[in-house]
Design an enzyme around this catalytic site. Structure first.
Site, PDB file in Angstrom:
ATOM      1  N   SER A 144      40.406  72.319 -12.396  1.00  0.00           N
ATOM      2  CA  SER A 144      39.271  71.512 -12.848  1.00  0.00           C
ATOM      3  C   SER A 144      38.392  72.347 -13.766  1.00  0.00           C
ATOM      4  CB  SER A 144      38.432  71.035 -11.653  1.00  0.00           C
ATOM      5  OG  SER A 144      37.224  70.434 -12.082  1.00  0.00           O
ATOM      6  N   TYR A 157      32.724  73.015  -4.472  1.00  0.00           N
ATOM      7  CA  TYR A 157      33.967  72.507  -5.060  1.00  0.00           C
ATOM      8  C   TYR A 157      34.418  73.392  -6.216  1.00  0.00           C
ATOM      9  CZ  TYR A 157      36.942  69.421  -7.878  1.00  0.00           C
ATOM     10  OH  TYR A 157      37.974  68.894  -8.628  1.00  0.00           O
TER      11      TYR A 157
END
Length: 251
Positions: A144, A157
Site C-alpha cells: 500500500s 496500518y
C-alpha cells in the site's frame, strides 16, 4: 506454465474474498488462467467467490487458510503445490483496522500487525520456497502507498504495510535469478468494502484498476507497481518533505 506474455495459467489467491484479488482473478481468467485456488477462512463469501469464478470457465478450488495461524501455512499451502504447479501466488489478505480504536486497544493494533505483516511473512516465505522448487512462477504482494511514510491518520496500518513492503523487496532480491518473479503492488486509496464509509483520498482507485495494473506488471515483469502510476511521483516528493511540514499536510 506462463504464456509468452508472462501471464499465468494457474493462480493461488491468499485472501480469497479480497475484492482486488477477485478482480485480478476475473481479468486473468479471461486472458489465460484455467485453475484457481481461493485460500481463506471458510465462509459463504468464499464459496460465492468461487462460484462466480467458475461461471467464467475456470476450475476453482477453495482452501481453508488462516493468516493468523502461521503454524498451518506450510501444510495448507504445501497441499496446493503438491497437486500441481502454481504459476502465480497473489498475496492479498489484510485488514485496515480502526486507528482511533486500535490506539486505545493495543491488542487490536497487534492483530492488524499480525495479519498484515506476520501472517504475510509466513505465507510469503512458504510460497516463495514452493515456487523456487518449481523453478518458475510469480509472487505478487499487495502492499500500500500507506507504507511509504507514516501518517497520523493510519500509522498502525501503514507501519504493517511498510514492513510487508520491505520484506517483499528483500525477498525479491533473494530470489533474483532463480526463475521466481516477485512483484510489489502499491495501490493508493481503493474504493472497496474495506474502505466503505471513508472519504475518498486523492488519486482514489478501484479494484479493477489495480487488477489492470497487475496484469501489465506481469507482462513487463515489473518489480514494483504503483496504482495509479502518478503516485510514484507524488510519494517521491512526500517522502522528502520535512517532518514538521508533513505533519501539517491534509493527508
Amino acid at each position: 506454465m506462463k504464456d509468452a506474455f508472462g501471464l499465468p495459467q494457474s493462480l493461488l489467491v491468499l485472501g480469497g474474498t479480497s475484492e482486488i484479488a477477485l478482480a485480478t482473478a476475473r481479468r486473468l481468467i479471461v486472458r489465460r488462467v484455467r485453475t484457481v485456488w481461493l485460500a481463506g477462512r471458510p465462509s459463504p463469501a468464499l464459496e460465492s467467490a468461487a462460484t462466480q469464478l467458475r461461471a467464467l470457465g475456470a476450475d476453482v478450488h477453495t482452501v481453508a487458510f488462516d493468516a493468523l495461524d502461521p503454524e498451518s501455512h506450510e501444510t495448507v499451502l504445501g497441499k496446493v503445490f503438491a497437486e500441481s504447479d502454481v504459476d502465480m501466488v497473489l498475496l492479498a489478505f489484510g485488514v485496515l483496522g480502526d486507528q482511533a480504536h486500535d490506539e486505545r486497544e493495543p491488542v487490536a493494533a497487534v492483530r492488524v500487525a499480525q495479519t498484515n505483516y506476520t501472517g504475510a511473512v509466513s505465507a510469503g516465505l512458504v510460497s516463495a520456497r514452493a515456487l523456487q522448487a518449481q523453478g518458475h512462477g510469480s509472487l505478487v504482494v499487495l502492499s500500500s502507498v500507506a507504507g511509504e511514510r507514516a501518517r497520523r491518520a493510519d500509522f498502525i496500518y501503514g507501519s504493517s504495510k511498510a514492513g510487508l513492503d520491505t520484506f517483499t523487496q528483500g525477498l525479491g532480491d533473494a530470489l533474483h535469478g532463480t526463475g521466481v518473479h516477485v512483484m510489489v503492488v502499491r495501490p493508493g486509496f481503493v474504493r472497496s468494502r474495506m474502505t466503505a464509509g471513508l472519504e475518498d483520498a486523492s488519486f482514489a482507485t478501484t479494484p479493477e484498476a489495480v487488477a489492470t495494473a497487475i496484469e501489465l506488471g506481469l507482462r513487463r515483469r515489473s518489480e514494483t507497481v504503483w496504482v495509479p502510476g502518478v503516485l510514484r511521483v507524488v510519494m517521491s516528493v512526500l517522502r522528502h518533505v520535512p517532518r514538521g511540514v508533513f505533519r501539517r499536510l491534509a493527508l
